[in-house]
Design an enzyme around this catalytic site. Structure first.
Site, PDB file in Angstrom:
ATOM      1  N   ARG A   1       7.117  70.940 -14.259  1.00 23.96           N
ATOM      2  CA  ARG A   1       5.894  70.808 -13.368  1.00 23.96           C
ATOM      3  C   ARG A   1       4.940  71.351 -14.291  1.00 23.96           C
ATOM      4  O   ARG A   1       5.004  72.093 -15.164  1.00 23.96           O
ATOM      5  CB  ARG A   1       5.843  71.621 -12.225  1.00 23.96           C
ATOM      6  CG  ARG A   1       6.770  70.843 -11.156  1.00 23.96           C
ATOM      7  CD  ARG A   1       6.328  69.586 -10.549  1.00 23.96           C
ATOM      8  NE  ARG A   1       6.983  68.852  -9.584  1.00 23.96           N
ATOM      9  CZ  ARG A   1       8.100  67.944  -9.841  1.00 23.96           C
ATOM     10  NH1 ARG A   1       8.412  67.757 -10.981  1.00 23.96           N
ATOM     11  NH2 ARG A   1       8.756  67.554  -8.806  1.00 23.96           N
TER      12      ARG A   1
ATOM     13  N   HIS B   1       4.277  61.337 -16.574  1.00 29.81           N
ATOM     14  CA  HIS B   1       5.070  61.725 -15.887  1.00 29.81           C
ATOM     15  C   HIS B   1       6.112  60.638 -15.410  1.00 29.81           C
ATOM     16  O   HIS B   1       6.018  60.299 -14.108  1.00 29.81           O
ATOM     17  CB  HIS B   1       4.357  62.264 -14.459  1.00 29.81           C
ATOM     18  CG  HIS B   1       5.109  63.248 -13.642  1.00 29.81           C
ATOM     19  ND1 HIS B   1       4.641  64.152 -12.595  1.00 29.81           N
ATOM     20  CD2 HIS B   1       6.503  63.324 -13.350  1.00 29.81           C
ATOM     21  CE1 HIS B   1       5.549  64.724 -11.984  1.00 29.81           C
ATOM     22  NE2 HIS B   1       6.522  64.237 -12.281  1.00 29.81           N
TER      23      HIS B   1
ATOM     24  N   GLU C   1      -2.807  66.544 -12.870  1.00 34.51           N
ATOM     25  CA  GLU C   1      -2.374  65.113 -13.285  1.00 34.51           C
ATOM     26  C   GLU C   1      -3.205  64.063 -12.306  1.00 34.51           C
ATOM     27  O   GLU C   1      -3.493  64.479 -11.016  1.00 34.51           O
ATOM     28  CB  GLU C   1      -0.811  64.587 -12.864  1.00 34.51           C
ATOM     29  CG  GLU C   1       0.025  65.259 -13.916  1.00 34.51           C
ATOM     30  CD  GLU C   1       1.780  65.288 -13.566  1.00 34.51           C
ATOM     31  OE1 GLU C   1       1.634  64.664 -12.453  1.00 34.51           O
ATOM     32  OE2 GLU C   1       2.353  65.797 -14.249  1.00 34.51           O
TER      33      GLU C   1
END
Length: 310
Positions: free
Chosen positions: A229, A276, A258
């Site tokens: 993460r 991602h 993000e």
């Protein structure tokens, strides 16, 4: 079950949306700038993902909510304390995405060390016509440190072994049955690794677990790979370490804010940036969707959940 309201928090898989549409009454949250009062009493389930889950305010605003099913293995965007308090069940999608994320971790290592993205740009810009590309760095035999030896971390370790890489790790507990060297701190792991791979869950304890001390321990020849993460890594310290030459390179699939990425990373050639996509294959996303739907069906049929978290 067609009358059961399921709140989808954001656009996800079209396959998932279609499967939910067949079985439930999905409400697409992004279609409503302000959550309409007419819907709140009909929502009995929430489906989120790694970026958008369910905070305490949302949970409190849904009086009929019974279950939150995450289209992700990560559950850090769900207020688990509030769910326990209100008796709301929570599920996620472990295992089905393990292989894809581990594959991508190895891909990032190869892309960074062998400078694959730079090579691609070199050919496309026709620079090859004027001279050979400069030398890169070998992957095979490099020491790989894994931060978090869970399902994904273990899958990465097995792949690294195939490249004749000695593997070591740091995790909350020692796992002697796996045969890898354990270090009691992340700094010690980084000091003894050429490549540090972040693969642990995001918790209060692991937020910014990769800080300046860890980056300095990894050093000017070491590289950082993050498929966990974004908040695992202190991004400002990462920018500083890379621009000051204290860290050899980084390959990142996740970021703190993000989809926003620090602009200072864009011009750096020793950095690989991905949006991602760790589990983003057709096969895995469909399997994750099937698991989300199966958990919802089990709950509303009064059966045991397949992958319960709470």
């Amino acid at each position: 079950m067609e009358s059961i309201g399921v709140l989808m928090m954001c656009p996800m898989s079209s396959y998932l949306e279609n499967e939910l549409q067949k079985r439930f009454n999905p409400v697409r949250f992004w279609n409503f700038p302000v959550f309409l009062e007419t819907h709140r009493n009909s929502i009995r389930a929430v489906v989120g993902n790694a970026s958008t889950g369910a905070d305490a305010e949302l949970i409190d605003g849904l009086p009929k909510l019974e279950i939150i099913s995450s289209f992700s293995v990560g559950i850090d965007k769900i207020d688990l304390g509030k769910c326990k308090e209100k008796g709301i069940r929570v599920t996620n999608t472990p295992d089905v995405l393990t292989e894809d994320v581990a594959d991508l971790a190895i891909g990032l290592i190869l892309a960074l060390l062998r400078r694959l993205c730079e090579c691609d740009r070199y050919v496309r810009s026709r620079k090859w016509e004027y001279g050979d590309f400069q030398l890169a760095t070998k992957f095979s035999g490099k020491s790989v440190g894994i931060l978090g030896l869970g399902r994904i971390g273990t899958a990465i370790a097995k792949r690294a072994e195939a490249f004749s890489c000695p593997v070591s790790y740091y995790s909350r507990r020692v796992k002697p049955d796996l045969g890898y060297k354990y270090y009691p701190t992340v700094v010690e792991l980084a000091q003894n690794s050429d490549i540090l791979v972040v693969a642990c869950p995001l918790t209060d304890e692991t937020r910014h677990i990769v800080n300046r001390h860890v980056m300095d321990a990894l050093g000017a020849k070491g590289v950082l790979i993050n498929i966990g993460r974004g908040p695992h890594v202190d991004e400002q310290e990462l920018v500083n370490a890379l621009t000051e030459g204290r860290l050899g390179g980084a390959a990142l699939d996740v970021f703190e804010q993000e989809p926003h990425v620090p602009e200072e990373l864009f011009p750096l050639e020793n950095v690989v940036l991905l949006p991602h996509v760790g589990s983003s294959t057709v096969e895995t996303e469909n399997a994750m969707a099937d698991l989300v739907v199966a958990n919802l069906e089990a709950h509303f049929a009064g059966k045991s959940l397949l992958t319960p978290v709470v």
